[in-house]
Scaffold this active site. Structure first.
Site, PDB file in Angstrom:
ATOM      1  N   GLU A 159     -19.770  -5.057   9.521  1.00 14.97           N
ATOM      2  CA  GLU A 159     -20.754  -4.304  10.302  1.00 14.97           C
ATOM      3  C   GLU A 159     -21.824  -5.210  10.876  1.00 14.97           C
ATOM      4  O   GLU A 159     -22.279  -5.007  12.010  1.00 14.97           O
ATOM      5  CB  GLU A 159     -21.408  -3.215   9.443  1.00 14.97           C
ATOM      6  CG  GLU A 159     -20.475  -2.045   9.107  1.00 14.97           C
ATOM      7  CD  GLU A 159     -19.509  -2.322   7.968  1.00 14.97           C
ATOM      8  OE1 GLU A 159     -19.614  -3.400   7.340  1.00 14.97           O
ATOM      9  OE2 GLU A 159     -18.643  -1.474   7.693  1.00 14.97           O
ATOM     10  N   LYS A 165       0.865  -1.184   0.000  1.00 10.83           N
ATOM     11  CA  LYS A 165       0.000   0.000   0.000  1.00 10.83           C
ATOM     12  C   LYS A 165       0.904   1.238   0.000  1.00 10.83           C
ATOM     13  O   LYS A 165       1.823   1.335   0.805  1.00 10.83           O
ATOM     14  CB  LYS A 165      -0.897  -0.043   1.241  1.00 10.83           C
ATOM     15  CG  LYS A 165      -2.038   0.932   1.206  1.00 10.83           C
ATOM     16  CD  LYS A 165      -3.105   0.588   2.226  1.00 10.83           C
ATOM     17  CE  LYS A 165      -4.148   1.677   2.291  1.00 10.83           C
ATOM     18  NZ  LYS A 165      -5.284   1.365   3.134  1.00 10.83           N
ATOM     19  N   ARG A 214     -25.405  -2.212   6.208  1.00  8.70           N
ATOM     20  CA  ARG A 214     -24.967  -3.599   6.040  1.00  8.70           C
ATOM     21  C   ARG A 214     -25.490  -4.489   7.167  1.00  8.70           C
ATOM     22  O   ARG A 214     -25.451  -5.702   7.075  1.00  8.70           O
ATOM     23  CB  ARG A 214     -23.435  -3.674   6.033  1.00  8.70           C
ATOM     24  CG  ARG A 214     -22.757  -3.138   4.784  1.00  8.70           C
ATOM     25  CD  ARG A 214     -22.930  -4.111   3.657  1.00  8.70           C
ATOM     26  NE  ARG A 214     -21.895  -4.078   2.658  1.00  8.70           N
ATOM     27  CZ  ARG A 214     -22.146  -4.075   1.348  1.00  8.70           C
ATOM     28  NH1 ARG A 214     -23.374  -4.066   0.899  1.00  8.70           N
ATOM     29  NH2 ARG A 214     -21.153  -4.110   0.487  1.00  8.70           N
TER      30      ARG A 214
END
Ligand SMILES: Cc1ncc(C[n+]2csc(CCOP(=O)(O)OP(=O)(O)O)c2C)c(N)n1
Length: 640
Positions: free
Chosen positions: A372, A283, A400
């Protein structure tokens, strides 16, 4: 203007480039990502990490007919740069410009408008099965999913389904060891073991050679072999997980070595059955600060100064305190005061500004990962055990967990406090991220108390109030700088609004973030001779029927104002109550987000578009009362 990038009008043009030019193109793409960040905040480190992967995919497949889904979609910038959008790239995340997420209205290369994590494998599988059914079985279907999104429940539902169906589906696991923060949970350990596969395979061979050559005897040799065997077994377990689910696991491979990536993709392209290709990326690759600090550089502040070799010399920091700061400080205080209080985030520790809570209360802070639905059911379990969980989840992402809100929390009437950050118009992220619907979907459930602070001064008292309740409570606050209405604040009491000012000509009833704007609107209107009161509603459930029915009955105009969708929102709650009480409702005007998805732009621009800014609210009041706008009165000047 980048020399090679400007020649790429579509992915087909990539085939004209030599290997060296492709390396140069990757550099130009990274330069462009950096350049745009000198103009405005964008997603950054994740995009830097997938440049080679993006090029390799477009060189191997033809996504004008094959299918490609980037999970979540925040890492789609390199894909945008080579699918005909380079010339507009500078407009990204501005009103009328490119979206920061995939957008099928922009390009046929973007199939779904996404922004929520975890859906790529399901959608890719659906595309594959649909294409086969409809005579396009030759089309390839590819999902690229990060290791942060991988643990979402829906991903495992999809892997399970795909493994069972056995269709040709390529899932690329883009493993950079990071979510926004460092990834969490057991699956990460599993991937780490898989990372070591090649190392152990190599070691095993080398050691066997070595042991064969050295005069090692007895325990020493046996111990060495045992250790290596254990290591090898552990390392294989990472990939085994996917193999057991019916996927061929291949990898891990280097995600920045373009020629090797292309070879691997060519190899797997026409193999039958579902394949999981484990790709290791970094990343922030190519920008030293971003790879060293990928958390800050996930969505960093604008770059003030960039030095040679993409060295970021200075970031434009600063800015005023936000609602998130007030909420996270109150959550911190709650954990300090009450040993039963527990903080939960679903992979948004940084966004929710809970780093200090994580550092100081390590045993009472839980990051569930991008999960979630699990986070909500987990909170329910904690509440049942006697703990006092505070789940800090963005409004849009809580969607969600709709069924967990219903069954695990509301139906059991458990005391879970939901801190809904980014509730309302979130600005440049756009329709996937606006927190438009929470008031509606939480109002649905019996037992829920649904609240919104009118300003900064309400935030901490509301969180304290919630923790004193015996059932579920939600508190929504916007992605905005803190605002304050100076007043003698009244204490928070269940179902009680705060009357800021009674009006004679009408009243603005603000639910949440737009209370300060309503106060200003009333001040402006007073100068035009209209006496408009203001109420800080605080509760959407239960609403303050005493106060609100009284104003509906007594005043010629009641304007409800909310930064949420109108269908079923706070204004609807007022209408329902007035209707149930047999009152005339024709003079109730509801202001809020209309029944359509709202595009991306700055929050202030969107509020103005929807008539929810100072000017729009004043105008709605005047229009309802048949009063003239000061702009229209000759010789007067607008105070708005
Ligand atoms: C359902 C949902 N929850 C939370 C988020 C916020 N979010 C955006 S990107 C991200 C991290 C994604 O990590 P990963 O999938 O590994 O991709 P990477 O950025 O590392 O490439 C998170 C948590 C989201 N987009 N969707």
């Amino acid at each position: 203007m980048s020399a090679l990038l400007s020649r790429i009008a579509s992915p087909a043009d990539l085939h004209e480039l030599t290997d060296e030019e492709l390396v140069q193109l990757a550099q130009e793409m990274r330069d462009e990502l950096v350049r745009v960040l000198t103009i405005r905040p964008t997603h950054f480190a994740s995009n830097l990490g997938v440049v080679e992967l993006c090029l390799a995919l477009h060189l191997t497949f033809d996504f004008s007919k094959d299918r490609l889904i980037w999970d979540t979609g925040h890492q789609i910038y390199p894909h945008k740069l080579i699918t005909g959008r380079y010339q507009q790239f500078e407009t990204i995340r501005t009103r009328g410009g490119l979206m920061g997420y995939p957008n099928p209205h922009e390009s046929p290369y973007d199939l779904f408008m996404t922004g929520h994590a975890g859906c790529s494998v399901s959608s890719s599988l659906g595309l594959k099965v649909g294409d086969e059914l409809l005579g396009h079985g030759d089309r390839h279907s590819v999902a690229v999913i990060g290791d942060g999104a991988l643990p979402s429940g829906i991903v495992f539902e999809a892997l399970n389904n795909a493994g069972g169906l056995g269709k040709r589906l390529l899932v690329i696991l883009n493993d950079n060891k990071m979510s926004i923060c460092a990834r969490v949970g057991g699956l990460g350990r599993c991937l780490d073991r898989a990372r070591l596969t090649n190392f152990y395979r190599g070691s095993m061979r080398n050691l066997q050679d070595l042991l064969g050559r050295l005069p090692l005897v007895g325990t020493m040799a046996t111990q060495a072999l045992d250790q290596i065997r254990d290591g090898l077994k552990a390392s294989l377990t990472g990939g085994m997980l996917f193999e057991e689910m019916g996927f061929r696991y291949i990898g891990p491979i280097d995600g920045h070595d373009l020629p090797s990536l292309r070879r691997w993709l060519r190899d797997v392209k026409d193999q039958d059955g579902p394949i999981l290709l484990h790709v290791l990326t970094e990343k922030g690759h190519g920008v030293p600060q971003a790879s060293e600090d990928p958390v800050t550089y996930h969505t960093p502040p604008v770059f003030e100064k960039v030095g040679p070799e993409r060295t970021i010399v200075a970031l434009r920091r600063g800015g005023s305190k936000a609602y998130t700061d007030a909420a996270s400080a109150a959550i911190y205080q709650a954990l300090e005061k009450d040993q039963r209080a527990v903080a939960i985030t679903a992979a948004m520790c940084q966004g929710n500004k809970l780093e200090k809570v994580r550092a100081d209360f390590p045993t009472r802070f839980f990051d569930t990962g991008i999960c979630e639905s699990h986070a909500v059911a987990f909170a329910a379990g904690l509440a049942k055990s006697g703990a006092r969980p505070i789940a800090a989840i963005y409004s849009t992402f809580l969607q969600r967990a709709f069924d967990q809100l219903f069954q695990e929390v509301a139906l059991q009437n458990l005391p879970v406090t939901f801190c809904l950050d980014r509730a309302g118009l979130t600005g440049p992220d756009g329709p996937t991220h606006h927190g438009a619907f929470d008031t509606v979907y939480l109002r649905l459930f019996p037992n829920f108390v649904v609240m919104a602070p009118g300003d900064e001064l309400d935030v901490a008292p509301m969180i304290r109030f919630a923790l004193g309740q015996s059932g579920p409570v939600s508190i929504r606050y916007p992605k905005a700088s803190l605002e304050r209405v100076e007043r003698g604040v009244t204490p928070i009491e269940l179902g009680q609004a705060e009357v800021h000012d009674w009006g004679e000509d009408g009243v603005l009833v603000a639910y949440g973030s737009l209370f300060p704007t309503c106060v200003k609107a009333a001040e402006n209107l007073r100068q035009e001779g209209l006496h408009i009161g203001v109420i800080n509603a605080r509760f959407a459930k239960p609403i303050d029927e005493n106060t609100l029915l009284r104003v509906v009955e007594d005043l010629p105009l009641v304007v409800t104002v909310e930064e949420g969708t109108l269908q079923g929102g706070f204004g609807s709650a007022v209408l329902e109550a007035a209707n149930a009480a047999g009152l005339d409702t024709r003079h109730i005007v509801r202001l809020g987000i209309p029944d359509r998805f709202v595009e991306h732009a700055e929050r202030a621009e969107l509020l103005a578009d929807l008539g929810l800014d100072l000017k729009g609210i004043c105008q709605s009041v005047r229009a309802a009362l048949g009063a003239e706008s000061p702009d229209e009165v000759p010789g007067t000047k607008s105070k708005v």
